[in-house]
Scaffold this active site. Structure first.
Site, PDB file in Angstrom:
ATOM      1  N   GLU A  59     -37.585  60.128  25.212  1.00  0.00           N
ATOM      2  CA  GLU A  59     -37.219  59.885  23.814  1.00  0.00           C
ATOM      3  C   GLU A  59     -36.555  58.521  23.711  1.00  0.00           C
ATOM      4  OE1 GLU A  59     -37.643  61.196  20.704  1.00  0.00           O
ATOM      5  OE2 GLU A  59     -36.408  59.501  20.120  1.00  0.00           O
ATOM      6  N   ASP A 115     -38.194  53.400  25.630  1.00  0.00           N
ATOM      7  CA  ASP A 115     -39.389  53.191  24.816  1.00  0.00           C
ATOM      8  C   ASP A 115     -40.583  53.358  25.745  1.00  0.00           C
ATOM      9  OD1 ASP A 115     -41.618  52.097  23.478  1.00  0.00           O
ATOM     10  OD2 ASP A 115     -40.263  50.964  22.175  1.00  0.00           O
ATOM     11  N   ASP A 127     -45.028  59.566  15.792  1.00  0.00           N
ATOM     12  CA  ASP A 127     -44.812  58.767  14.578  1.00  0.00           C
ATOM     13  C   ASP A 127     -46.119  58.091  14.166  1.00  0.00           C
ATOM     14  OD1 ASP A 127     -42.112  59.392  14.505  1.00  0.00           O
ATOM     15  OD2 ASP A 127     -41.540  57.695  15.758  1.00  0.00           O
ATOM     16  N   LYS A 161     -48.559  51.180   8.923  1.00  0.00           N
ATOM     17  CA  LYS A 161     -49.039  49.813   8.700  1.00  0.00           C
ATOM     18  C   LYS A 161     -49.973  49.381   9.842  1.00  0.00           C
ATOM     19  CE  LYS A 161     -45.135  48.328   5.991  1.00  0.00           C
ATOM     20  NZ  LYS A 161     -43.719  48.073   6.098  1.00  0.00           N
ATOM     21  N   THR A 169     -43.339  72.983  18.331  1.00  0.00           N
ATOM     22  CA  THR A 169     -42.304  71.953  18.323  1.00  0.00           C
ATOM     23  C   THR A 169     -41.504  72.107  17.019  1.00  0.00           C
ATOM     24  OG1 THR A 169     -43.418  70.199  17.070  1.00  0.00           O
ATOM     25  CG2 THR A 169     -44.083  70.469  19.373  1.00  0.00           C
ATOM     26  N   GLU A 170     -40.406  71.324  16.926  1.00  0.00           N
ATOM     27  CA  GLU A 170     -39.622  71.370  15.673  1.00  0.00           C
ATOM     28  C   GLU A 170     -40.500  70.991  14.475  1.00  0.00           C
ATOM     29  OE1 GLU A 170     -37.812  69.782  18.358  1.00  0.00           O
ATOM     30  OE2 GLU A 170     -35.849  70.766  18.341  1.00  0.00           O
ATOM     31  N   TYR A 171     -41.267  69.906  14.643  1.00  0.00           N
ATOM     32  CA  TYR A 171     -42.107  69.437  13.534  1.00  0.00           C
ATOM     33  C   TYR A 171     -43.240  70.413  13.242  1.00  0.00           C
ATOM     34  CZ  TYR A 171     -40.055  64.846  12.674  1.00  0.00           C
ATOM     35  OH  TYR A 171     -39.209  63.836  12.302  1.00  0.00           O
TER      36      TYR A 171
HETATM   37  N1  SAM Z   1     -42.136  65.794  19.351  1.00  0.00           N
HETATM   38  C1  SAM Z   1     -41.115  66.234  18.405  1.00  0.00           C
HETATM   39  C2  SAM Z   1     -41.657  67.326  17.531  1.00  0.00           C
HETATM   40  O1  SAM Z   1     -42.868  67.524  17.493  1.00  0.00           O
HETATM   41  O2  SAM Z   1     -40.856  68.010  16.877  1.00  0.00           O
HETATM   42  C3  SAM Z   1     -40.573  65.034  17.597  1.00  0.00           C
HETATM   43  C4  SAM Z   1     -41.542  64.359  16.686  1.00  0.00           C
HETATM   44  S1  SAM Z   1     -40.855  62.906  15.896  1.00  0.00           S
HETATM   45  C5  SAM Z   1     -41.884  62.670  14.522  1.00  0.00           C
HETATM   46  C6  SAM Z   1     -41.414  61.620  16.994  1.00  0.00           C
HETATM   47  C7  SAM Z   1     -40.401  61.245  18.056  1.00  0.00           C
HETATM   48  O3  SAM Z   1     -40.990  60.316  18.949  1.00  0.00           O
HETATM   49  C8  SAM Z   1     -39.152  60.578  17.510  1.00  0.00           C
HETATM   50  O4  SAM Z   1     -37.996  61.247  17.991  1.00  0.00           O
HETATM   51  C9  SAM Z   1     -39.227  59.153  18.017  1.00  0.00           C
HETATM   52  O5  SAM Z   1     -37.969  58.566  18.246  1.00  0.00           O
HETATM   53  C10 SAM Z   1     -40.035  59.327  19.294  1.00  0.00           C
HETATM   54  N2  SAM Z   1     -40.779  58.121  19.674  1.00  0.00           N
HETATM   55  C11 SAM Z   1     -41.615  57.410  18.897  1.00  0.00           C
HETATM   56  N3  SAM Z   1     -42.121  56.368  19.571  1.00  0.00           N
HETATM   57  C12 SAM Z   1     -41.597  56.428  20.822  1.00  0.00           C
HETATM   58  C13 SAM Z   1     -41.720  55.620  21.971  1.00  0.00           C
HETATM   59  N4  SAM Z   1     -42.489  54.511  21.976  1.00  0.00           N
HETATM   60  N5  SAM Z   1     -41.058  55.968  23.097  1.00  0.00           N
HETATM   61  C14 SAM Z   1     -40.264  57.072  23.099  1.00  0.00           C
HETATM   62  N6  SAM Z   1     -40.081  57.879  22.023  1.00  0.00           N
HETATM   63  C15 SAM Z   1     -40.742  57.563  20.897  1.00  0.00           C
END
Ligand code: SAM
Length: 215
Positions: free
Chosen positions: A70, A97, A119, A123, A194-196
């Site tokens: 994360e 990241d 995510d 864009k 998952t949460e989402y």
């Molecule tokens: N996977 C979880 C769920 O399904 O409930 C969280 C989904 S949330 C929309 C996406 C997560 O991915 C965010 O917490 C974001 O910070 C993380 N994230 C996005 N790009 C990332 C990256 N390049 N490296 C690590 N984490 C990333």
């Protein structure tokens, strides 16, 4: 998912026994399995958010070792708190990241990669940041064992269609594609929400999923 800054969260992450220290990540490439009590398969979730999925997977599959990745400390802290309440020997976390993921794991070291509700980065100029992009597939190709797979779930149909297009001439093929996971009894066997997923399926959104492997 970006939570408001939580005071002290960076320090709590740095002090947590469940989070691998950032300064040692590259040194551990090729040695991740040695860091777990049992040398099972290594499955990682990229963008795990608050960690519900991977925590439950670790409970259900004690023979598999899991790493949740994360980017944001304030979000990762929620996953750490779950571990403090209910520790799992076969689960660790990394705050980073994922753009540098191919420097953190060695060639073929990872057995499976989960992308859950990544995510969308709507864009065009941010398309390379999408976790199912060709750029990320090339990184996964480096770290995933030859018969390993990537599993991706989302309710975002535009992102999913784009992710499927990314597979063309990429060296990856879809072994499973569904546009309504929750309506498929077979694919739902062993599905961990998952949460989402809970939130968006609860709103009536169909959940798309693919499982891909190398051609
Ligand atoms: N996977 C979880 C769920 O399904 O409930 C969280 C989904 S949330 C929309 C996406 C997560 O991915 C965010 O917490 C974001 O910070 C993380 N994230 C996005 N790009 C990332 C990256 N390049 N490296 C690590 N984490 C990333």
């Amino acid at each position: 998912m970006r939570l408001k800054n939580v005071p002290g969260c960076r320090e709590r992450i740095a002090d947590s026994e469940y989070v691998v220290p950032e300064e040692s990540l590259q040194d551990l490439a090729g040695k991740w399995k040695e860091g777990f009590a049992d040398p099972g398969e290594l499955h990682i979730e990229i963008g795990m958010g608050k960690g519900r999925f991977i925590h439950e997977m670790a409970l259900l599959h004690p023979d598999i070792n899991y790493i949740g990745i994360e980017k944001y400390s304030a979000v990762l802290l929620r996953a750490v708190e779950k571990m403090e309440a209910d520790p799992k020997d076969n689960l660790k976390f990394i705050r980073m990241d994922a753009e540098i993921i191919d420097t953190v794991f060695a060639s073929g070291e990872v057995d499976r990669i989960y992308l859950n509700f990544s995510d969308p980065w709507p864009k065009d100029r941010h398309a390379k940041r999408r976790l199912p992009s060709r750029e990320f597939l090339a990184r996964y190709d480096k770290i995933l064992k030859s018969d390993g797979c990537v599993e991706f779930k989302t309710d975002n149909r535009v992102l999913f269609d784009w992710a499927v297009e990314q597979l063309e001439d990429s060296g990856w093929k879809a072994d499973v594609i569904t546009y309504d996971l929750h309506a498929d009894e077979n694919l739902m066997k062993g599905n961990v929400m998952t949460e989402y997923e809970e939130k968006f399926s609860g709103m009536g959104n169909p959940i798309c999923k693919y499982v891909i492997s190398r051609v």
